[in-house]
Design an enzyme around this catalytic site. Structure first.
Site, PDB file in Angstrom:
ATOM      1  N   GLU A   1       0.836  -1.215   0.000  1.00 24.88           N
ATOM      2  CA  GLU A   1       0.000   0.000   0.000  1.00 24.88           C
ATOM      3  C   GLU A   1       0.863   1.255   0.000  1.00 24.88           C
ATOM      4  O   GLU A   1       0.498   2.264  -0.608  1.00 24.88           O
ATOM      5  CB  GLU A   1      -0.975  -0.021   1.184  1.00 24.88           C
ATOM      6  CG  GLU A   1      -1.904  -1.259   1.235  1.00 24.88           C
ATOM      7  CD  GLU A   1      -2.678  -1.525  -0.056  1.00 24.88           C
ATOM      8  OE1 GLU A   1      -2.883  -0.593  -0.857  1.00 24.88           O
ATOM      9  OE2 GLU A   1      -3.050  -2.696  -0.281  1.00 24.88           O
TER      10      GLU A   1
ATOM     11  N   HIS B   1       1.902   2.130  -3.413  1.00 25.65           N
ATOM     12  CA  HIS B   1       0.829   2.762  -4.196  1.00 25.65           C
ATOM     13  C   HIS B   1       0.777   4.283  -4.007  1.00 25.65           C
ATOM     14  O   HIS B   1       0.162   4.976  -4.821  1.00 25.65           O
ATOM     15  CB  HIS B   1      -0.532   2.175  -3.808  1.00 25.65           C
ATOM     16  CG  HIS B   1      -0.866   0.901  -4.522  1.00 25.65           C
ATOM     17  ND1 HIS B   1      -0.638   0.712  -5.863  1.00 25.65           N
ATOM     18  CD2 HIS B   1      -1.448  -0.251  -4.074  1.00 25.65           C
ATOM     19  CE1 HIS B   1      -1.054  -0.507  -6.211  1.00 25.65           C
ATOM     20  NE2 HIS B   1      -1.542  -1.111  -5.149  1.00 25.65           N
TER      21      HIS B   1
HETATM   22 ZN   LIG Z   1      -2.456  -2.920  -4.979  1.00 24.76          ZN
END
Ligand SMILES: [Zn+2]
Length: 332
Positions: free
Chosen positions: A20, A23
């Site tokens: 995450e 991202h």
């Molecule tokens: Zn992902």
């Protein structure tokens, strides 16, 4: 899952946090322009998670090779799929292994192809490029940055590995004579969309006095490399660090197989004729291609014309009463 300004996570496991966090750059700061390019989000997040192992961040690098092995095992189940997702209505396919894991392996192979310096510099430039920040990117934008950092043309690479489907399956034959090592590399592809996957291949060469790695870059299936090499060799290992998403079906020394048989073939490799050294008088010779299909047979011939064969690896089989033996040979 990503939301504006924050990630929602069901746990705080290192892999999930790494995914995450990745991202925040690859997904949020720069976002794929279409679902067809989803790997620019998910392939990146998957690869960066694996890099936390490779670089000993939170995770232990000894597991990095295991991760590559798991990815291969999963991806070998998809011989006819590409990272590029043509069908954006197929949600399962979109959020599946070919976006996440094959996308991650695509980055790993790009890293191998261009080298660590050009790879990480190119990615940093891509992530910091203000033309894409808080906007959209497609795969060509990434390709452009990696081409500039590496000074390589990556068009063929993306054609094979990004748009092309499946993966290669390698057969390698080697033989050592005096001061020369010859290595023949045959490649088959799992999907007809790719005739030949372009990528350099590392081979580790191990012998009583050596342990070295050479890199060969075949340009066509069945290419033979002749390398000046004096040290004696016990074994050759295909891609020991798993840089390439490929099956390695077969690697062996011609001499080792020949020693298990009652006849000999020479010269091997050869471009025109093969001589069979045998005491047999009444026998049949059969030639098979690498897939095991019979392509020729004849009786009692000790000199075989192979000029018409395409460069590749073949099997020559001898059949006689109570006997059936085969030796691989290389047509150059
Ligand atoms: Zn992902």
């Amino acid at each position: 899952m990503e939301h504006p300004t924050m990630s929602f996570m069901g746990n705080y496991g290192g892999e999930l946090v790494a995914h995450e966090l990745a991202h925040q750059w690859f997904g949020n700061k720069i976002t794929c322009s279409s679902w067809t390019e989803l790997w620019l989000n998910e392939g990146f997040a998957s690869y960066i998670t694996a890099l936390t192992y490779d670089f000993n961040v939170v995770h232990d690098s000894i597991y990095f090779q295991n991760i590559l092995g798991f990815w291969k095992r999963d991806l070998f189940q998809y011989p006819n799929e590409s990272v590029f997702r043509a069908d954006t209505t197929d949600i399962r396919g979109l959020f599946g292994p070919n976006t996440y894991l094959k996308g991650a392996y695509l980055l790993h192979m790009l890293r191998w192809k261009v080298g660590d310096d050009a790879f990480f510099r190119g990615l940093k430039n891509y992530a910091e490029d203000t033309t894409y920040a808080y906007g959209f990117v497609d795969t060509d934008d990434l390709k452009g940055h990696l081409e500039r950092s590496s000074r390589m043309d990556l068009t063929e690479f993306f054609k094979d590995w990004y748009y092309g489907k499946g993966f290669p399956d390698y057969t390698t034959l080697w033989t050592k004579e005096a001061d020369e090592l010859s290595i023949t590399i045959q490649q088959q592809t799992s999907d007809p969309s790719v005739y030949f996957f372009d990528i350099p291949i590392p081979y580790q060469i191990v012998g009583p006095s050596i342990d070295t790695t050479i890199i060969l870059e075949p340009r066509f299936p069945g290419q033979t490399f002749r390398i000046p090499f004096t040290a004696s060799i016990d074994s050759i290992i295909f891609d020991p660090d798993q840089w390439i998403l490929a099956k390695n079906s077969f690697i062996t020394s011609i001499d080792e197989i020949e020693n298990q048989n009652s006849f000999k073939l020479y010269p091997n490799p050869s471009s025109d004729f093969l001589n069979i050294d045998t005491d047999l008088i009444d026998f049949e010779v059969r030639i098979y291609d690498i897939k095991g299909s019979l392509i020729d047979s004849r009786a009692n011939s000790k000199r075989i014309d192979i000029q018409e064969l395409k460069p590749s690896i073949y099997w020559l089989e001898i059949r006689a009463k109570n006997m059936q033996e085969r030796i691989p040979f290389v047509k150059e």
